[in-house]
Motif scaffolding. Sequence first.
Motif, PDB file in Angstrom:
ATOM      1  N   UNK A  61      20.699  -4.133 -26.594  1.00 49.72           N
ATOM      2  CA  UNK A  61      20.975  -2.901 -25.629  1.00 49.72           C
ATOM      3  C   UNK A  61      19.641  -2.105 -25.591  1.00 49.72           C
ATOM      4  N   UNK A  62      19.710  -1.286 -24.438  1.00 50.85           N
ATOM      5  CA  UNK A  62      18.479  -0.402 -24.038  1.00 50.85           C
ATOM      6  C   UNK A  62      17.628   0.457 -25.159  1.00 50.85           C
ATOM      7  N   UNK A  63      18.627   1.221 -25.685  1.00 53.61           N
ATOM      8  CA  UNK A  63      17.786   2.297 -26.617  1.00 53.61           C
ATOM      9  C   UNK A  63      17.215   1.613 -27.835  1.00 53.61           C
ATOM     10  N   UNK A  64      18.115   0.815 -28.365  1.00 53.29           N
ATOM     11  CA  UNK A  64      17.526  -0.148 -29.627  1.00 53.29           C
ATOM     12  C   UNK A  64      16.399  -0.986 -29.232  1.00 53.29           C
ATOM     13  N   UNK A  65      16.516  -1.588 -27.904  1.00 52.29           N
ATOM     14  CA  UNK A  65      15.499  -2.642 -27.687  1.00 52.29           C
ATOM     15  C   UNK A  65      14.200  -1.634 -27.367  1.00 52.29           C
ATOM     16  N   UNK A  66      14.379  -0.763 -26.858  1.00 52.81           N
ATOM     17  CA  UNK A  66      13.194  -0.063 -26.392  1.00 52.81           C
ATOM     18  C   UNK A  66      12.372   0.670 -27.542  1.00 52.81           C
ATOM     19  N   UNK A  67      13.234   0.794 -28.553  1.00 56.09           N
ATOM     20  CA  UNK A  67      12.905   1.443 -29.980  1.00 56.09           C
ATOM     21  C   UNK A  67      11.831   0.564 -30.660  1.00 56.09           C
ATOM     22  N   UNK A  68      12.627  -0.924 -30.600  1.00 55.48           N
ATOM     23  CA  UNK A  68      11.947  -1.842 -31.629  1.00 55.48           C
ATOM     24  C   UNK A  68      10.605  -2.475 -30.616  1.00 55.48           C
ATOM     25  N   UNK A  69      10.718  -2.607 -29.452  1.00 54.62           N
ATOM     26  CA  UNK A  69       9.571  -2.958 -28.766  1.00 54.62           C
ATOM     27  C   UNK A  69       8.761  -2.030 -28.777  1.00 54.62           C
ATOM     28  N   UNK A  70       8.779  -0.847 -28.439  1.00 55.37           N
ATOM     29  CA  UNK A  70       8.008   0.528 -28.557  1.00 55.37           C
ATOM     30  C   UNK A  70       7.120   0.400 -30.042  1.00 55.37           C
ATOM     31  N   UNK A  71       7.809  -0.127 -30.854  1.00 53.32           N
ATOM     32  CA  UNK A  71       7.372   0.100 -32.127  1.00 53.32           C
ATOM     33  C   UNK A  71       6.262  -0.989 -32.497  1.00 53.32           C
ATOM     34  N   UNK A  72       6.626  -2.003 -31.921  1.00 50.97           N
ATOM     35  CA  UNK A  72       5.571  -3.337 -31.848  1.00 50.97           C
ATOM     36  C   UNK A  72       4.293  -3.150 -31.179  1.00 50.97           C
ATOM     37  N   UNK A  73       4.701  -2.415 -30.044  1.00 51.36           N
ATOM     38  CA  UNK A  73       3.454  -1.913 -29.019  1.00 51.36           C
ATOM     39  C   UNK A  73       2.576  -0.895 -29.740  1.00 51.36           C
ATOM     40  N   UNK A  74       3.173  -0.032 -30.310  1.00 50.51           N
ATOM     41  CA  UNK A  74       2.571   1.130 -30.811  1.00 50.51           C
ATOM     42  C   UNK A  74       1.736   1.083 -32.060  1.00 50.51           C
ATOM     43  N   UNK A  75       2.142   0.077 -32.912  1.00 50.99           N
ATOM     44  CA  UNK A  75       1.756   0.228 -34.419  1.00 50.99           C
ATOM     45  C   UNK A  75       0.160   0.041 -34.185  1.00 50.99           C
ATOM     46  N   UNK A  76      -0.378  -0.825 -33.384  1.00 52.51           N
ATOM     47  CA  UNK A  76      -1.802  -1.164 -33.552  1.00 52.51           C
ATOM     48  C   UNK A  76      -2.596  -0.686 -32.270  1.00 52.51           C
ATOM     49  N   UNK A  77      -1.854  -0.021 -31.523  1.00 53.59           N
ATOM     50  CA  UNK A  77      -2.437   0.420 -30.152  1.00 53.59           C
ATOM     51  C   UNK A  77      -3.696   1.342 -30.204  1.00 53.59           C
ATOM     52  N   UNK A  78      -3.583   2.145 -31.274  1.00 52.67           N
ATOM     53  CA  UNK A  78      -4.936   3.321 -31.444  1.00 52.67           C
ATOM     54  C   UNK A  78      -6.036   2.226 -31.575  1.00 52.67           C
ATOM     55  N   UNK A  79      -6.057   1.040 -31.905  1.00 51.39           N
ATOM     56  CA  UNK A  79      -7.222   0.399 -32.264  1.00 51.39           C
ATOM     57  C   UNK A  79      -8.000  -0.164 -30.852  1.00 51.39           C
ATOM     58  N   UNK A  80      -7.252   0.120 -29.689  1.00 54.80           N
ATOM     59  CA  UNK A  80      -7.596  -0.289 -28.657  1.00 54.80           C
ATOM     60  C   UNK A  80      -8.584   0.619 -28.056  1.00 54.80           C
ATOM     61  N   UNK A  81      -8.613   1.944 -28.590  1.00 58.86           N
ATOM     62  CA  UNK A  81      -9.605   2.904 -28.431  1.00 58.86           C
ATOM     63  C   UNK A  81     -10.570   3.009 -29.684  1.00 58.86           C
ATOM     64  N   UNK A  82     -10.225   2.978 -30.722  1.00 59.19           N
ATOM     65  CA  UNK A  82     -10.856   3.294 -31.797  1.00 59.19           C
ATOM     66  C   UNK A  82     -11.968   2.319 -31.970  1.00 59.19           C
ATOM     67  N   UNK A  83     -11.641   0.992 -31.855  1.00 63.26           N
ATOM     68  CA  UNK A  83     -12.478   0.009 -32.024  1.00 63.26           C
ATOM     69  C   UNK A  83     -13.774   0.054 -31.000  1.00 63.26           C
ATOM     70  N   UNK A  84     -13.761   0.367 -29.782  1.00 57.52           N
ATOM     71  CA  UNK A  84     -14.787   0.544 -28.881  1.00 57.52           C
ATOM     72  C   UNK A  84     -15.627   1.787 -29.199  1.00 57.52           C
TER      73      UNK A  84
END
Length: 193
Positions: A61-84
């Motif tokens: 369902x929507x809220x649980x799926x958004x939370x789980x997928x959002x966690x997967x996207x957000x965990x290492x996302x800061x590396x996209x900025x911090x590495x450069x």
Amino acid sequence: MQRQGSMGGSAAFRIRVTGGVLLVAHLVFVAWFALRPLDVPWVMPANLRPLAGIRADLALGWPEAARRIGEGLALLAPLGVLLPVASGRLAVSPLGSLLRTAAAGALISLAVELLQTGVPGQVVDVDSLLLNTLGVMLAHLAVVPLGRARLRRRAELRERADLPQEEPAQGRTPTIPRVGIAPWSDALPPSSP
């Protein structure tokens, strides 16, 4: 033309150091978050089929799926900025920068997933690797090209401000050509027979 020890050089150094410190801090957080043992009554089997976990999340369902997928996207996302930022280069190919950052994010995500095999309660999931890498790429695309363009424009403006507007009334200072080293035949005393 940039003077030695100018504000631009030390500001760039401070930005790189700050980026490196934040990068290390984020990696420590990721290690703590992803590699801590979990106390669970049972553990799901490892997911080695790409997109199977995402499909299962979407079936919840929507809220649980958004939370789980959002966690997967957000965990290492800061590396996209911090590495450069930690690399500190302004004049790079946008595609090359994206590919390098995505590859580094994928390798870090793979290392985390492999280390999770020995942690109680943690399960290896290939979809986490895909989501983590996609999160790194999205963060990079959202921030880095615009940030680099602004910094390049700022450096150009600073460079223009440092250039003299017109030649002084006396003209340019003459330059003296360098004198070369004398050949050995001129430096040695004449030989006597």
